[in-house]
Design an enzyme around this catalytic site. Structure first.
Site, PDB file in Angstrom:
ATOM      1  N   GLN A 202       0.861  -1.177   0.000  1.00 35.95           N
ATOM      2  CA  GLN A 202       0.000   0.000   0.000  1.00 35.95           C
ATOM      3  C   GLN A 202       0.903   1.235   0.000  1.00 35.95           C
ATOM      4  O   GLN A 202       1.437   1.630   1.039  1.00 35.95           O
ATOM      5  CB  GLN A 202      -0.923  -0.022   1.209  1.00 35.95           C
ATOM      6  N   ARG A 222      -4.422   4.070   4.162  1.00 32.48           N
ATOM      7  CA  ARG A 222      -3.712   4.704   3.067  1.00 32.48           C
ATOM      8  C   ARG A 222      -4.085   4.039   1.747  1.00 32.48           C
ATOM      9  O   ARG A 222      -4.583   2.912   1.709  1.00 32.48           O
ATOM     10  CB  ARG A 222      -2.209   4.651   3.293  1.00 32.48           C
ATOM     11  N   ALA A 243     -11.771   2.735   4.151  1.00 30.19           N
ATOM     12  CA  ALA A 243     -10.811   1.839   3.508  1.00 30.19           C
ATOM     13  C   ALA A 243      -9.959   2.575   2.474  1.00 30.19           C
ATOM     14  O   ALA A 243     -10.163   3.753   2.189  1.00 30.19           O
ATOM     15  CB  ALA A 243     -11.541   0.665   2.872  1.00 30.19           C
ATOM     16  N   HIS A 244      -9.011   1.830   1.886  1.00 32.71           N
ATOM     17  CA  HIS A 244      -8.049   2.464   0.989  1.00 32.71           C
ATOM     18  C   HIS A 244      -8.698   3.024  -0.275  1.00 32.71           C
ATOM     19  O   HIS A 244      -9.646   2.485  -0.820  1.00 32.71           O
ATOM     20  CB  HIS A 244      -6.910   1.501   0.632  1.00 32.71           C
ATOM     21  N   ASN A 245      -8.141   4.162  -0.685  1.00 26.43           N
ATOM     22  CA  ASN A 245      -8.529   4.842  -1.924  1.00 26.43           C
ATOM     23  C   ASN A 245      -9.938   5.415  -1.921  1.00 26.43           C
ATOM     24  O   ASN A 245     -10.463   5.773  -2.978  1.00 26.43           O
ATOM     25  CB  ASN A 245      -8.350   3.928  -3.142  1.00 26.43           C
TER      26      ASN A 245
END
Length: 351
Positions: A202, A222, A243-245
């Site tokens: 990540q 991240r 969560a990511h993105n």
């Protein structure tokens, strides 16, 4: 520390009716306010309490003032949005009564020599600030926080004890981040090969705009490759997972225990109710209100309020309802077959 109503109105606006020199030292609900406090009326159902309150002054709307203003014994501040005025008044008194934060770095803190910490910042005991981090003016970082390598935190921000910010993440000005928050942990990214999970590094960041508040024990992952983005003015309650993105639009509010899966995009001025679940890779447009406990599995392209959950029921009744839902597809096929038979019979009779 008390203040005259004149000073409050000069700072916040509103129409003052009554003695401008009335002294008030704080704000309280109608039922609890004392003769040294100001109160507010934001819900018409509490109008009967106006005549009984002991408050020195009251904040209320034009409509409420016309109905119950004459029943109140003290000064009145008429405002377009009494609840918002109450919030600003509460900030006014909190700022006047706050214990000043003493600038400086506590002897028990560990600050890397390459970090840039503003002279006006407060760094508490057992704080760790790693290499190349930047801490803005008047920012307060309380005990036990960990600020990773290259992190940037804007001016006038407040991090309560035991906040952890991983490397390279950026926080805007005037942030309020409560205890237990983790910003920049790895997102849940794995590829499956023959039943074995292979970790996807990540390498993105978390970028957070100005005036964001994040509640206790909330986590923001991240990005996998690109960054996770939280725009300005976003407000998050406790125990939320981002969560990511993900991309959260400006001035959106998210209540406790909500979960937002990876790469979801939430618009501006949205509200997400407590324990709501937002599926990954979907888009929700601006001005959408998702009710508490709702599961959003598909993108939402029109503003409005969306709700999706079963009403509470006795367990036995719920099981019966669940059984009906499981059988809906079969029932649909039977109905279609019956409709087809009826149509065929009708056509035969018309021949």
């Amino acid at each position: 520390m008390s203040t005259r109503l004149k000073e409050l109105v000069e700072s916040l606006g509103g129409q003052l009716i009554g003695d401008a020199d009335t002294q008030v030292s704080g704000i309280a609900p109608l039922s609890d306010a004392t003769a040294s406090q100001i109160t507010f009326l934001s819900n018409p159902k509490f109008r009967p309490q106006v005549a009984q309150t002991q408050a020195a002054a009251i904040i209320l709307s034009v409509a409420d003032d016309a109905v119950v203003g004459a029943d109140f014994h003290g000064a009145r501040i008429v405002a377009a949005n009494p609840y918002a005025y109450f919030a600003k008044a509460a900030q006014f008194f909190a700022a006047r009564n706050a214990i000043p934060v003493v600038p400086g770095v506590h002897p028990a803190a560990t600050v890397d020599p390459s970090a840039q910490v503003a002279a006006s910042a407060h760094i508490g005991p057992n704080v760790v600030i790693e290499a190349d981090a930047v801490i803005g003016e008047q920012t307060r970082i309380d005990a036990g926080c960990v600020i990773g390598r290259g992190v940037k935190i804007g001016a006038n921000s407040c991090l309560y004890p035991n906040v952890t910010i991983y490397a390279a993440c950026e926080i805007g000005a005037r942030a309020i981040i409560h205890s237990g928050v983790v910003i920049g942990a790895d997102g849940f990214g794995f590829a499956n090969e023959g039943g074995t999970w292979i970790k996807i590094p990540q390498t993105g960041r978390v970028l957070i705009g100005d005036d964001v508040e994040i509640g206790a024990n909330t986590t923001i992952d991240r990005g996998a490759l690109a960054d996770t983005l939280i725009e300005e003015g976003v407000k998050m309650d406790n125990q939320i997972q981002i969560a990511h993105n993900c991309h959260i639009g400006a001035h959106t509010a998210i209540a406790a225990c909500a979960g937002i899966a990876g790469s979801a995009r939430i618009g501006k001025y949205c509200s997400i109710g407590g324990a709501a679940m937002i599926h990954g890779h979907i888009t929700i447009v601006d001005h959408v209100h998702v009710s508490a406990g709702t599961l959003a599995l598909r993108s939402i392209s029109e503003p409005g309020q969306y709700t999706g959950f079963y009403p509470i029921a006795k367990h036995g009744d719920w099981e019966k309802s669940a059984a009906l839902v499981r059988n809906l597809n079969g029932m649909r096929e039977k109905i279609r077959a019956l409709e087809k038979s009826v149509k065929q019979l009708t056509e035969k009779d018309n021949e």
